[in-house]
Each structure stands twice: as C-alpha cells, then as structure tokens.
Design a protein around this motif. Structure first.
Motif: not given
Length: 252
Positions: A134-139
């Motif tokens: 899973r990625y975070a919103p900031d990439g």
C-alpha cells in the motif's frame, strides 16, 4: 442436497470485511451474475483473491469502481486503469504474486496444506520483502511486504509461500447439477476449480443447470463436495478484454 438458490440469496451472507476467492482469468470465465448480485448488497471493505481485478466497468472492476474492495491478491494488474490508479494513490492494498504461486496457494488452501516451498521469486523482492502493498498519499510506501522464509533443498534455494483460504468463493461453470458438481469450459478451467476449493463457502453460477446423474462423472472438474450454493445464470454476457483486428488481404 438441492443447492440451487437465487443469486441474491446466495451472496446475502457476504458481509463487510469478508474475504473472497473469485474465479476467472481476465474477464474469461468470471462469475458475472454473482458479482452483479454482490454489487446490489451493502458489503464493502472486501479482501479479494483473484488472478486480476477485471477491467474498467466489468467483472470485479464494478466493485472496485465503487471502492468496495479494500485489498487485492492478484498476479497482475491487467487492463484495469482504475485498479492501477487506486493502488498507486494509496486507496487500495495490493499483494502481487507470481501466477503459478497464486494458483498453488489456492490449491494448497483447498487441500489443507498450510504452506509449500517454491523456487519462484527466490533472490527477488518477492522473497526478500519490501514490495509496496500500500502506498501513502505522498507516494511513499505505507505498507511493505515482509521477507519470506527460504530454505535449501538439494543445493537449491526455495521460498516459503503460505496457502490461501477465504470466507467465500465465487466461481462460474458451463454446466452444473443441483448437487453442485461442475463442468467448466476451456480457459475457465484455470482458476475456477482452485477458487472453489479455497472458499469455506463456495457459490457457483452455472450457464446450464442439469439434474443429478446427467453429468458424466469423468467430465466433472469440481465435485459437489466443494460447492455449497448453485445459481442458474443462463446466457451470461461475455465480453472481450482487448479487441484486436487484423487487416484483411489488400488493405492499406
């Protein structure tokens, strides 16, 4: 012994947070009637194990578009742009797995084998860990795959893969009887039997419903012991994942 129910009744027990094994390859041999029935429920936060996630606007892509799927275990992204977008933007957790390993993990789960060793993935991030689940919103990577156990047999290294079992399985068959014995057509034989084995409750949609005794036992791909519910879904819509054409003779 009569396991025939309606599609809506069959999926009624699938609630929020359930895990599903869904048969098919691309959009070939997918349980489209059962996916449509599941779409009519309020179930969300689903963890789905399937070779891929359908395409935009069809198959599992219908559930994905409504953000009903929280996690996918798949072997590839395929033609689904929304799948790729949700994964890269941190809206969807994705565990990518080599296709053969995914198939064997499902089969092992259905056979009661907790884990197995395979050479697939040795020496790669698949075994060493660090793949982005899973990625975070900031990439950045919010959740990474853990390292897997490895062991040498006969001088060759192997990686340990754990079996997969799910709360439910949704599968599709060309023919089936009221006892749940299934006959699959052509490429639909790939993941449908494995998913049927891995689900604790397996729901099968069949194009042609026959009476017990009408199927040749030697032609049965999934014995009825693996199937809890049968849904008659005649004349399902069948789509082509990628349409290609070849120029005819004399075409410029």
């Amino acid at each position: 012994m009569d396991k025939v129910v309606t599609a809506d009744d069959a999926v009624a027990a699938i609630g929020t947070g359930a895990s599903l094994a869904v048969g098919g390859f691309g959009i070939c041999g997918i349980p489209s009637a059962l996916i449509a029935a599941l779409q009519r429920t309020s179930a969300t936060g689903l963890s789905v194990v399937s070779n891929n996630c359908g395409v935009d606007g069809w198959g599992l892509g219908l559930l994905l578009a409504e953000h009903r799927i929280a996690r996918m275990t798949s072997s590839y992204v395929g033609e689904n742009k929304e799948f790729a977008r949700q994964y890269l933007e941190g809206e969807l957790e994705v565990e990518l797995c080599p296709q053969g390993s995914l198939a064997e993990r499902l089969r092992a789960g259905g056979c009661g084998i907790p884990a197995f060793y395979t050479p697939a993935g040795v020496g790669s991030a698949m075994a060493e860990g660090g793949l982005p689940w899973r990625y975070a919103p900031d990439g950045s990577i919010a959740v990474a795959s853990p390292p897997k156990e490895t062991r040498a047999f006969g001088g060759r290294e192997y990686v340990l893969e754990h079996a997969i079992t799910t709360d439910f399985a949704l599968v599709a068959a060309a023919r089936g009887d009221r006892h749940g014995n299934l006959v699959l057509a052509k490429s639909a034989q790939n993941f449908n039997p494995l998913c049927a084995m891995a689900g604790r409750v397996t729901i099968a949609e069949v194009e042609e419903l026959v009476e017990p005794g009408e199927l040749d036992p030697a032609a049965v791909h999934v014995p009825g012991v693996f199937v809890q519910h049968v849904v008659h879904a005649p004349s399902p819509e069948k789509r082509i994942e990628r349409v290609t054409v070849t120029a005819g003779a004399g075409a410029s």
